[in-house]
Design a protein around this motif. Structure first.
Motif, PDB file in Angstrom:
ATOM      1  N   LEU A 125      -3.384  13.052  -4.365  1.00  0.00           N
ATOM      2  CA  LEU A 125      -4.788  13.431  -4.290  1.00  0.00           C
ATOM      3  C   LEU A 125      -4.995  14.871  -3.849  1.00  0.00           C
ATOM      4  O   LEU A 125      -6.111  15.262  -3.493  1.00  0.00           O
ATOM      5  CB  LEU A 125      -5.525  12.498  -3.315  1.00  0.00           C
ATOM      6  CG  LEU A 125      -5.472  11.007  -3.666  1.00  0.00           C
ATOM      7  CD1 LEU A 125      -6.158  10.192  -2.583  1.00  0.00           C
ATOM      8  CD2 LEU A 125      -6.134  10.758  -5.021  1.00  0.00           C
ATOM      9  N   LYS A 155      -0.160   9.428  -0.813  1.00  0.00           N
ATOM     10  CA  LYS A 155      -1.570   9.614  -1.161  1.00  0.00           C
ATOM     11  C   LYS A 155      -1.937  11.097  -1.168  1.00  0.00           C
ATOM     12  O   LYS A 155      -2.611  11.585  -2.071  1.00  0.00           O
ATOM     13  CB  LYS A 155      -2.455   8.857  -0.170  1.00  0.00           C
ATOM     14  CG  LYS A 155      -2.384   7.341  -0.299  1.00  0.00           C
ATOM     15  CD  LYS A 155      -3.328   6.684   0.715  1.00  0.00           C
ATOM     16  CE  LYS A 155      -3.265   5.173   0.605  1.00  0.00           C
ATOM     17  NZ  LYS A 155      -4.164   4.520   1.600  1.00  0.00           N
ATOM     18  N   GLU A 156      -1.481  11.810  -0.158  1.00  0.00           N
ATOM     19  CA  GLU A 156      -1.775  13.245  -0.081  1.00  0.00           C
ATOM     20  C   GLU A 156      -1.151  13.989  -1.247  1.00  0.00           C
ATOM     21  O   GLU A 156      -1.719  14.943  -1.774  1.00  0.00           O
ATOM     22  CB  GLU A 156      -1.260  13.796   1.244  1.00  0.00           C
ATOM     23  CG  GLU A 156      -2.002  13.244   2.463  1.00  0.00           C
ATOM     24  CD  GLU A 156      -1.366  13.708   3.765  1.00  0.00           C
ATOM     25  OE1 GLU A 156      -0.363  14.458   3.684  1.00  0.00           O
ATOM     26  OE2 GLU A 156      -1.855  13.332   4.841  1.00  0.00           O
ATOM     27  N   ASN A 162       0.657   7.282   3.464  1.00  0.00           N
ATOM     28  CA  ASN A 162      -0.275   8.416   3.491  1.00  0.00           C
ATOM     29  C   ASN A 162       0.329   9.664   2.854  1.00  0.00           C
ATOM     30  O   ASN A 162      -0.370  10.438   2.192  1.00  0.00           O
ATOM     31  CB  ASN A 162      -0.706   8.706   4.934  1.00  0.00           C
ATOM     32  CG  ASN A 162      -1.571   7.600   5.502  1.00  0.00           C
ATOM     33  OD1 ASN A 162      -2.270   6.901   4.777  1.00  0.00           O
ATOM     34  ND2 ASN A 162      -1.530   7.430   6.823  1.00  0.00           N
ATOM     35  N   PRO A 165       0.834  -1.218   0.000  1.00  0.00           N
ATOM     36  CA  PRO A 165       0.000   0.000   0.000  1.00  0.00           C
ATOM     37  C   PRO A 165       0.860   1.256   0.000  1.00  0.00           C
ATOM     38  O   PRO A 165       1.984   1.269   0.507  1.00  0.00           O
ATOM     39  CB  PRO A 165      -0.794  -0.124   1.308  1.00  0.00           C
ATOM     40  CG  PRO A 165       0.047  -1.015   2.176  1.00  0.00           C
ATOM     41  CD  PRO A 165       0.719  -1.986   1.245  1.00  0.00           C
ATOM     42  N   LEU A 166       0.322   2.321  -0.599  1.00  0.00           N
ATOM     43  CA  LEU A 166       1.031   3.592  -0.632  1.00  0.00           C
ATOM     44  C   LEU A 166       0.996   4.248   0.744  1.00  0.00           C
ATOM     45  O   LEU A 166      -0.040   4.229   1.425  1.00  0.00           O
ATOM     46  CB  LEU A 166       0.376   4.533  -1.644  1.00  0.00           C
ATOM     47  CG  LEU A 166       0.678   4.289  -3.117  1.00  0.00           C
ATOM     48  CD1 LEU A 166      -0.122   5.259  -3.971  1.00  0.00           C
ATOM     49  CD2 LEU A 166       2.169   4.466  -3.394  1.00  0.00           C
TER      50      LEU A 166
END
Length: 468
Positions: A110, A106-107, A103, A100-101
């Motif tokens: 996104l 992701k920020e 956080n 998983p990426l």
């Protein structure tokens, strides 16, 4: 006629209008149409500089039963330009499998756009174009109240060099001496300058200004893809190695000229050799070249058998007791040692089918002091006195040639060097090969010392009648 004069006047006026900006063309970029040049560079920059591309649109089918649609997927850019200082390199390291990426990533992907949808675009009075080798600036003429405002407008120290009815242009390459300042950081390369407007005179109709301009170029572009496997290209790198020895052993003719090609000797003919250091090698004035040992083999390998020794016992020409052709030869430099050897063959290697025999010379040499010792010398055998004589100095160092001479204290400086091959012709005058070749006799009536190849036979003839 009046229309003709009016047309000429209009043409002269337009030429004068465009010429007012050409006076500075030597300082920058002069083009026929500055606006076309501006549009061209906008296109070039738009094609070269990367942009954050939006994700492709995805169409969703409505449900046939309920009529409700699947929620629209979150749109993210295909890629994002991120400063290198903020990239977590370990996160993007290629590896097998999936994970998983974090956080933080992701920020980053996104993050919402900071632009406001309803924000109206404001008209710009000053525009700037940045490229890797130039900076273009244009200013609307309507920003000024005076007709000759361009005279007092400068990019750093460079004046306006183009213009039309709508804009003043300052088109300059970065190599131009306009006062461009360049700065590099971890993430970007900056090129900056100042746009000055300094109108003269006792009164002002517009305010002077200084506008800082800056071009910003990202320094690095990173691409990451899971499953990227680098392919290592193998190969061989060749490097010139230093020779094992710092000396050379060269066959020569009787005149002292190097024999570079194939050479064939008649059995019994004298052969000449020279040992020296290569050209350009540093030489000391208190040293001398010495040959401790020399031997002949039928193979290029110095350790092969059979072998025949011509110099032995730390510098004694032992073959000189067999033939007067074998001897050390004096020269102008003691850093070069020459010697001659009577040509020979190995009897066991002779066959009825061979007309020649190929041989090699191998020598052990060293550098020593000018004064010879029992362990480093050059001693010839004198058949008249049946004694050994040193080539240049005291003969007392040669007394050990009939026994065993002492070896040098150190063997680190010794070098085994080899010559290239030569051949001995075994054919007789009638064309047949002699199975047991013997030394060819010479007619003393036809002997001449003027022949350089036969000069070394003088001692042989002189002592012919003596039985040793």
């Amino acid at each position: 006629m009046e229309l003709t004069y009016a047309g000429l006047f209009l043409l002269l006026f337009c030429s004068a209008y465009s010429y007012q900006f050409r006076s500075g063309s030597g300082y920058g970029r002069f083009v026929q149409d500055p606006e076309l040049e501006w549009e061209r560079m906008e296109k070039v920059i738009g094609e070269e500089m990367p942009h954050e591309a939006p994700a492709p649109e995805t169409k969703f089918w409505r449900s046939a039963s309920g009529g409700s649609s699947i929620p629209e997927a979150k749109k993210v850019p295909e890629y994002v330009i991120v400063p290198a200082s903020k990239v977590q390199k370990e996160v993007f390291k290629p590896e097998k499998g999936a994970r998983p990426l974090p956080n933080s990533i992701k920020e980053m992907l996104l993050a919402a756009s900071a632009t406001t949808a309803g924000e109206a675009a404001k008209p710009k009075l000053v525009d700037i174009l940045c490229h890797v080798d130039r900076m273009y600036v244009r200013i609307k003429r309507e920003a000024f109240k005076t007709r000759e405002a361009y005279k007092y407008l400068k990019l750093g120290t460079c004046p306006v060099n183009q213009g039309n009815t709508a804009y003043y242009y300052l088109l300059y390459l970065l190599k131009t001496d306009c006062g461009f300042k360049k700065e590099n950081t971890v993430d970007y390369r900056y090129v900056s300058n100042m746009l000055h407007y300094k109108p003269p005179g006792p009164v002002l109709r517009e305010m002077p200004f200084d506008i800082p301009l800056q071009c910003k170029f990202p320094r690095f572009f990173h691409s990451f893809k899971v499953g990227l496997y680098p392919k290592l290209q193998g190969g061989t790198v060749f490097r010139a190695l230093q020779p094992k020895s710092s000396f050379t052993l060269t066959p020569q003719d009787a005149s002292g000229n190097e024999i570079t090609g194939a050479k064939t000797y008649i059995l019994g003919q004298p052969m000449y050799f020279e040992v020296k250091q290569p050209e350009g090698t540093a030489k000391s004035g208190d040293q001398r070249m010495y040959i401790n040992k020399c031997f002949t083999t039928a193979s290029k390998d110095s350790s092969s058998h059979p072998k025949y020794t011509v110099i032995d016992n730390q510098g004694c020409m032992v073959d000189g007791k067999v033939t007067g052709q074998s001897k050390f030869l004096s020269g102008s430099s003691k850093m070069v040692q020459k010697f001659s050897v009577g040509s020979l063959i190995f009897k066991n290697a002779v066959s009825t089918s061979s007309s020649s025999q190929q041989l090699y010379m191998h020598c052990e040499v060293l550098l020593g002091k000018l004064s010879p010792t029992q362990s480093s010398k050059a001693c010839n055998y004198d058949p008249a006195t049946k004694k050994w004589k040193e080539l240049y100095n005291d003969d007392s160092v040669c007394t050990c040639c009939e026994s065993t001479c002492s070896s040098p204290q150190t063997k680190a400086s010794r070098n085994i060097i080899s010559s290239h091959s030569w051949k001995i012709d075994l054919s007789s005058e009638d064309g047949y090969t002699e199975v047991d070749p013997r030394m060819k006799s010479l007619d003393t009536d036809t002997f001449s010392l003027e022949d350089p190849d036969l000069t070394e036979h003088e001692d042989f003839l002189k002592y012919w009648e003596h039985d040793y």
